[in-house]
Scaffold this motif. Structure first.
Motif, short mmCIF file in Angstrom:
data_model
loop_
_atom_site.label_atom_id
_atom_site.label_comp_id
_atom_site.label_asym_id
_atom_site.label_seq_id
_atom_site.Cartn_x
_atom_site.Cartn_y
_atom_site.Cartn_z
N THR A 130 0.90 -1.45 -0.02
CA THR A 130 -0.03 0.06 -0.11
C THR A 130 0.97 1.27 -0.01
O THR A 130 0.57 2.12 -0.72
CB THR A 130 -0.98 0.09 1.27
N ASN A 131 2.13 1.32 0.86
CA ASN A 131 2.68 2.50 1.02
C ASN A 131 3.64 2.61 -0.40
O ASN A 131 3.76 3.74 -0.55
CB ASN A 131 3.64 2.54 2.17
N GLN A 132 3.90 1.56 -0.92
CA GLN A 132 4.70 1.76 -2.16
C GLN A 132 3.85 2.43 -3.18
O GLN A 132 4.24 3.08 -4.15
CB GLN A 132 5.35 0.30 -2.58
N PHE A 133 2.70 1.86 -3.23
CA PHE A 133 1.74 2.69 -4.23
C PHE A 133 1.49 3.90 -3.92
O PHE A 133 1.59 4.79 -4.91
CB PHE A 133 0.37 1.43 -4.21
N LEU A 134 1.21 4.40 -2.77
CA LEU A 134 1.11 5.76 -2.48
C LEU A 134 2.09 6.61 -2.58
O LEU A 134 1.77 7.82 -2.77
CB LEU A 134 0.45 5.69 -1.03
N SER A 135 3.26 5.91 -2.27
CA SER A 135 4.42 7.00 -2.48
C SER A 135 4.51 8.19 -3.52
O SER A 135 4.98 8.97 -3.28
CB SER A 135 5.51 6.14 -2.03
N ARG A 136 4.15 7.71 -4.40
CA ARG A 136 4.25 8.71 -5.88
C ARG A 136 3.33 9.60 -5.81
O ARG A 136 3.21 10.61 -6.77
CB ARG A 136 3.99 7.80 -6.97
#
Length: 369
Positions: A130-136
């Motif tokens: 989830t955080n990898q997805f949201l980081s951008r």
């Protein structure tokens, strides 16, 4: 400041969000909050107990293999984004912060699309999906482990903040910790805990280890079994020992964990990020037994960070026995110099001002709107 908090699934995601809220209140009593969580996670029970306004959305996580369930998850995500946008427009926050768990996905994504400043906090050494997805999409990514900033190459801004739970334990009352346990002040305490729900593998090792504790009568051992395992674990220990000695305490759960941690000399526990933040903030040496049942095996990575610094000994669950656990505890507790070195190393990793650093970043973002 008006703040939307999101995080869920486990206490490790929920309590850091609560810690941020408490820091905001400490700095500005007029702060207002809305916590958006999932209908299926612990947050639906825990957050209302913290007297934080709570709204729920229905969301599930992605499976890492092809599955029709992922189609349903996409539909829930899209619906969750719509619901989150509605809640955000109504509440009008200055900033939105997500502290982990798949419920953050639609909430933080909706905030980014609405142009609301947003932060995600990554607690583990290895980031979750989830955080990898949201980081951008977010304004800022906050990380718990120094040196893990490179895990988010597409982020606009990444800062090292530590974990806000580290701030919570700083005010814990050590005397109340001893009083809770019924143990004399300044006694040596070894706390053994397998997480809020307990861990069978650790309980089995505890049972096997119990007869050996006669050699360490000057140390109080506190076994926290988890409520599910309590009756059986206590009975199994009694069947081996006949009765519980005065220096062995078997408990189902500890409600004031920060205070008990403040009274602890050595801890045996899993390697969840929030718990590690608490023990390093207090400088507690540890024997870590990472859970093998977590995404990306991230608890092993968390534990190795402490081991590398000299703050912990690590035992993989597949290598865990009562004998191995006892020997690790004995090595530390019978060597004062080693105990002090591990304590200093643990404290060097702590970030007791973590919640304050995160709130400072939230204020910076809200001023820039």
């Amino acid at each position: 400041m008006r703040v939307v908090l999101s995080g869920g699934g486990t206490g490790g995601h929920i309590y850091p969000a609560v810690a941020v809220a408490r820091q905001c209140e400490a700095e500005d009593p007029d702060s207002e909050f809305l916590y958006i969580g999932g209908t299926r996670g612990l947050e639906s029970k825990l957050v209302p107990q913290e007297n934080l306004p709570f709204e729920a959305i229905d969301i599930t996580g992605f499976r890492r293999k092809l599955s029709m369930d992922n189609v349903k998850t996409v539909m829930r995500f899209l619906k969750g984004v719509q619901t989150s946008k509605k809640l955000l427009k109504e509440f009008k926050p200055d900033v939105v912060i997500g502290t982990g768990g798949y419920v953050c996905g639609p909430v933080v994504y909706a905030a980014a699309k609405l142009g609301i400043p947003s932060i995600i906090h990554e607690q583990n050494a290895i980031p979750g999906l989830t955080n990898q997805f949201l980081s951008r999409y977010v304004s800022t990514v906050a990380v718990s482990f120094e040196g893990s900033e490179g895990a988010f190459p597409k982020a606009k801004r990444v800062i090292y903040t530590g974990n806000p739970r580290a701030t919570t334990v700083q005010t814990a009352n050590r005397e109340r910790g001893f009083a809770t346990l019924g143990i004399p002040m300044n006694s040596s305490v070894v706390l053994i805990v397998g997480g809020s729900r307990g861990a069978k593998a650790i309980n089995d090792a505890m049972i096997e280890m119990a007869p050996r504790l006669e050699k360490l009568k000057h140390i109080h051992f506190v076994y926290v079994t988890g409520e599910t395992y309590f009756d059986q674990t206590r009975e199994d220990i009694r069947s081996r020992l006949g009765s519980l000695p005065n220096h062995l305490h078997v408990l189902p759960y500890i409600h004031n964990m920060p205070e008990v941690l403040a009274a602890t000399s050595l801890i045996v526990n899993r390697a969840g990020a929030s718990f590690l933040a608490e023990i390093t903030s207090l400088g507690i040496p540890s024997v870590l037994i990472p859970s093998p049942n977590v995404t990306n095996n991230h608890q092993v990575a968390n534990a190795r960070e402490l081991e590398k610094a000299g703050a912990a000994k690590v035992i993989l669950e597949k290598e865990l026995t009562g004998k191995r656990l006892y020997e690790s505890i004995e090595d530390i507790m019978m060597n004062y110099n080693l105990q002090q070195e591990m304590s200093a190393s643990s404290r060097s990793l702590g970030k007791p001002d973590s919640a304050k650093v995160i709130v400072e970043e939230m204020r910076r973002l809200s001023r820039g709107r």
